[in-house]
Scaffold this motif. Structure first.
Motif, PDB file in Angstrom:
ATOM      1  N   ILE A 116      15.521   1.126  -6.000  1.00 55.95           N
ATOM      2  CA  ILE A 116      15.337   1.945  -7.204  1.00 55.95           C
ATOM      3  C   ILE A 116      14.761   1.118  -8.354  1.00 55.95           C
ATOM      4  N   GLY A 117      15.264  -0.089  -8.542  1.00 55.94           N
ATOM      5  CA  GLY A 117      14.760  -0.943  -9.623  1.00 55.94           C
ATOM      6  C   GLY A 117      13.290  -1.271  -9.460  1.00 55.94           C
ATOM      7  N   SER A 118      12.899  -1.651  -8.266  1.00 64.89           N
ATOM      8  CA  SER A 118      11.498  -1.961  -7.996  1.00 64.89           C
ATOM      9  C   SER A 118      10.616  -0.735  -8.183  1.00 64.89           C
ATOM     10  N   LEU A 119      11.093   0.398  -7.736  1.00 65.95           N
ATOM     11  CA  LEU A 119      10.328   1.635  -7.877  1.00 65.95           C
ATOM     12  C   LEU A 119      10.142   1.988  -9.354  1.00 65.95           C
ATOM     13  N   SER A 175       7.681  -7.302 -16.122  1.00 66.15           N
ATOM     14  CA  SER A 175       9.145  -7.296 -16.098  1.00 66.15           C
ATOM     15  C   SER A 175       9.716  -8.665 -15.740  1.00 66.15           C
ATOM     16  N   SER A 176       9.034  -9.426 -14.891  1.00 75.13           N
ATOM     17  CA  SER A 176       9.526 -10.764 -14.576  1.00 75.13           C
ATOM     18  C   SER A 176       9.365 -11.690 -15.775  1.00 75.13           C
ATOM     19  N   ARG A 177       8.299 -11.523 -16.549  1.00 74.88           N
ATOM     20  CA  ARG A 177       8.102 -12.317 -17.768  1.00 74.88           C
ATOM     21  C   ARG A 177       9.150 -11.992 -18.820  1.00 74.88           C
ATOM     22  N   LEU A 178       9.590 -10.739 -18.854  1.00 76.00           N
ATOM     23  CA  LEU A 178      10.607 -10.330 -19.822  1.00 76.00           C
ATOM     24  C   LEU A 178      12.026 -10.546 -19.300  1.00 76.00           C
ATOM     25  N   GLY A 179      12.154 -11.022 -18.052  1.00 76.25           N
ATOM     26  CA  GLY A 179      13.462 -11.288 -17.463  1.00 76.25           C
ATOM     27  C   GLY A 179      14.209 -10.047 -17.023  1.00 76.25           C
ATOM     28  N   MET A 180      13.482  -8.972 -16.750  1.00 76.31           N
ATOM     29  CA  MET A 180      14.116  -7.706 -16.381  1.00 76.31           C
ATOM     30  C   MET A 180      14.175  -7.475 -14.868  1.00 76.31           C
ATOM     31  N   GLY A 181      13.560  -8.318 -14.088  1.00 74.25           N
ATOM     32  CA  GLY A 181      13.540  -8.126 -12.643  1.00 74.25           C
ATOM     33  C   GLY A 181      12.130  -8.120 -12.113  1.00 74.25           C
ATOM     34  N   THR A 182      11.998  -7.970 -10.800  1.00 74.74           N
ATOM     35  CA  THR A 182      10.697  -7.986 -10.154  1.00 74.74           C
ATOM     36  C   THR A 182      10.597  -6.833  -9.161  1.00 74.74           C
ATOM     37  N   VAL A 183       9.393  -6.623  -8.673  1.00 77.89           N
ATOM     38  CA  VAL A 183       9.169  -5.666  -7.597  1.00 77.89           C
ATOM     39  C   VAL A 183       9.283  -6.456  -6.308  1.00 77.89           C
ATOM     40  N   ASP A 184      10.442  -6.362  -5.639  1.00 76.89           N
ATOM     41  CA  ASP A 184      10.694  -7.216  -4.484  1.00 76.89           C
ATOM     42  C   ASP A 184      11.147  -6.451  -3.252  1.00 76.89           C
ATOM     43  N   GLY A 185      10.874  -5.183  -3.169  1.00 78.85           N
ATOM     44  CA  GLY A 185      11.242  -4.400  -2.004  1.00 78.85           C
ATOM     45  C   GLY A 185      11.335  -2.927  -2.371  1.00 78.85           C
ATOM     46  N   PHE A 186      11.755  -2.135  -1.413  1.00 74.36           N
ATOM     47  CA  PHE A 186      11.939  -0.704  -1.663  1.00 74.36           C
ATOM     48  C   PHE A 186      13.357  -0.481  -2.161  1.00 74.36           C
ATOM     49  N   VAL A 240       0.837  -1.194   0.000  1.00 72.78           N
ATOM     50  CA  VAL A 240       0.000   0.000   0.000  1.00 72.78           C
ATOM     51  C   VAL A 240       0.877   1.252   0.000  1.00 72.78           C
ATOM     52  N   VAL A 241       1.927   1.268   0.802  1.00 70.05           N
ATOM     53  CA  VAL A 241       2.826   2.426   0.846  1.00 70.05           C
ATOM     54  C   VAL A 241       3.525   2.592  -0.500  1.00 70.05           C
ATOM     55  N   LEU A 242       4.048   1.498  -1.060  1.00 68.71           N
ATOM     56  CA  LEU A 242       4.684   1.564  -2.369  1.00 68.71           C
ATOM     57  C   LEU A 242       3.669   2.010  -3.419  1.00 68.71           C
ATOM     58  N   GLY A 243       2.451   1.486  -3.349  1.00 66.28           N
ATOM     59  CA  GLY A 243       1.403   1.869  -4.292  1.00 66.28           C
ATOM     60  C   GLY A 243       1.053   3.336  -4.199  1.00 66.28           C
ATOM     61  N   LEU A 244       1.010   3.858  -2.996  1.00 67.73           N
ATOM     62  CA  LEU A 244       0.727   5.278  -2.808  1.00 67.73           C
ATOM     63  C   LEU A 244       1.820   6.133  -3.447  1.00 67.73           C
ATOM     64  N   ILE A 245       3.055   5.793  -3.162  1.00 67.90           N
ATOM     65  CA  ILE A 245       4.186   6.536  -3.719  1.00 67.90           C
ATOM     66  C   ILE A 245       4.179   6.447  -5.245  1.00 67.90           C
ATOM     67  N   VAL A 246       4.010   5.237  -5.755  1.00 72.99           N
ATOM     68  CA  VAL A 246       4.017   5.020  -7.199  1.00 72.99           C
ATOM     69  C   VAL A 246       2.825   5.708  -7.859  1.00 72.99           C
ATOM     70  N   GLY A 247       1.663   5.624  -7.235  1.00 71.92           N
ATOM     71  CA  GLY A 247       0.480   6.283  -7.779  1.00 71.92           C
ATOM     72  C   GLY A 247       0.654   7.784  -7.871  1.00 71.92           C
ATOM     73  N   ILE A 248       1.211   8.381  -6.842  1.00 76.17           N
ATOM     74  CA  ILE A 248       1.456   9.828  -6.843  1.00 76.17           C
ATOM     75  C   ILE A 248       2.464  10.193  -7.926  1.00 76.17           C
ATOM     76  N   LEU A 249       3.536   9.411  -8.049  1.00 73.31           N
ATOM     77  CA  LEU A 249       4.538   9.693  -9.074  1.00 73.31           C
ATOM     78  C   LEU A 249       3.967   9.517 -10.480  1.00 73.31           C
ATOM     79  N   ALA A 250       3.143   8.503 -10.675  1.00 74.36           N
ATOM     80  CA  ALA A 250       2.533   8.281 -11.990  1.00 74.36           C
ATOM     81  C   ALA A 250       1.600   9.435 -12.352  1.00 74.36           C
ATOM     82  N   LYS A 251       0.805   9.917 -11.372  1.00 74.26           N
ATOM     83  CA  LYS A 251      -0.081  11.050 -11.638  1.00 74.26           C
ATOM     84  C   LYS A 251       0.720  12.331 -11.882  1.00 74.26           C
ATOM     85  N   TRP A 252       1.875  12.446 -11.258  1.00 72.48           N
ATOM     86  CA  TRP A 252       2.732  13.603 -11.464  1.00 72.48           C
ATOM     87  C   TRP A 252       3.336  13.565 -12.869  1.00 72.48           C
TER      88      TRP A 252
END
Length: 82
Positions: free
Chosen positions: A60-63, A47-58, A7-19
């Motif tokens: 820079i890559g996950s963000l 990204s995991s299907r394309l072999g580029m990585g996953t969202v696995d924590g806080f 939820v915290v990551l989603g909030l941050i990401v949602g705000i950045l996406a809207k920005w």
């Protein structure tokens, strides 16, 4: 990650996406958070299907993956909503 972290990551990401992609979407804070969490999931899945990585924590890559996913979800949401 725990649900609180998503939820915290989603909030941050949602705000950045809207920005990055401003516009009148409606829904306010709750919709921003929901789109951010869904975007993080979508970004992690693609990204995991394309072999580029996953969202696995806080880190820079996950963000970055989560933001790209949130932008995609926001774009689709706007097209569906009209």
């Amino acid at each position: 990650m725990g649900i609180i972290s998503w939820v915290v990551l989603g909030l941050i990401v949602g705000i950045l996406a809207k920005w990055i992609m401003p516009g009148k979407d409606g829904g306010g804070f709750i919709m921003t958070t929901i789109l951010g969490v869904i975007g993080a999931l979508v970004g992690g899945f693609i990204s995991s299907r394309l072999g580029m990585g996953t969202v696995d924590g806080f880190n820079i890559g996950s963000l970055a993956i989560a933001i790209l996913g949130a932008l995609l979800v926001l774009f689709i949401y706007r097209k569906i909503k009209g």
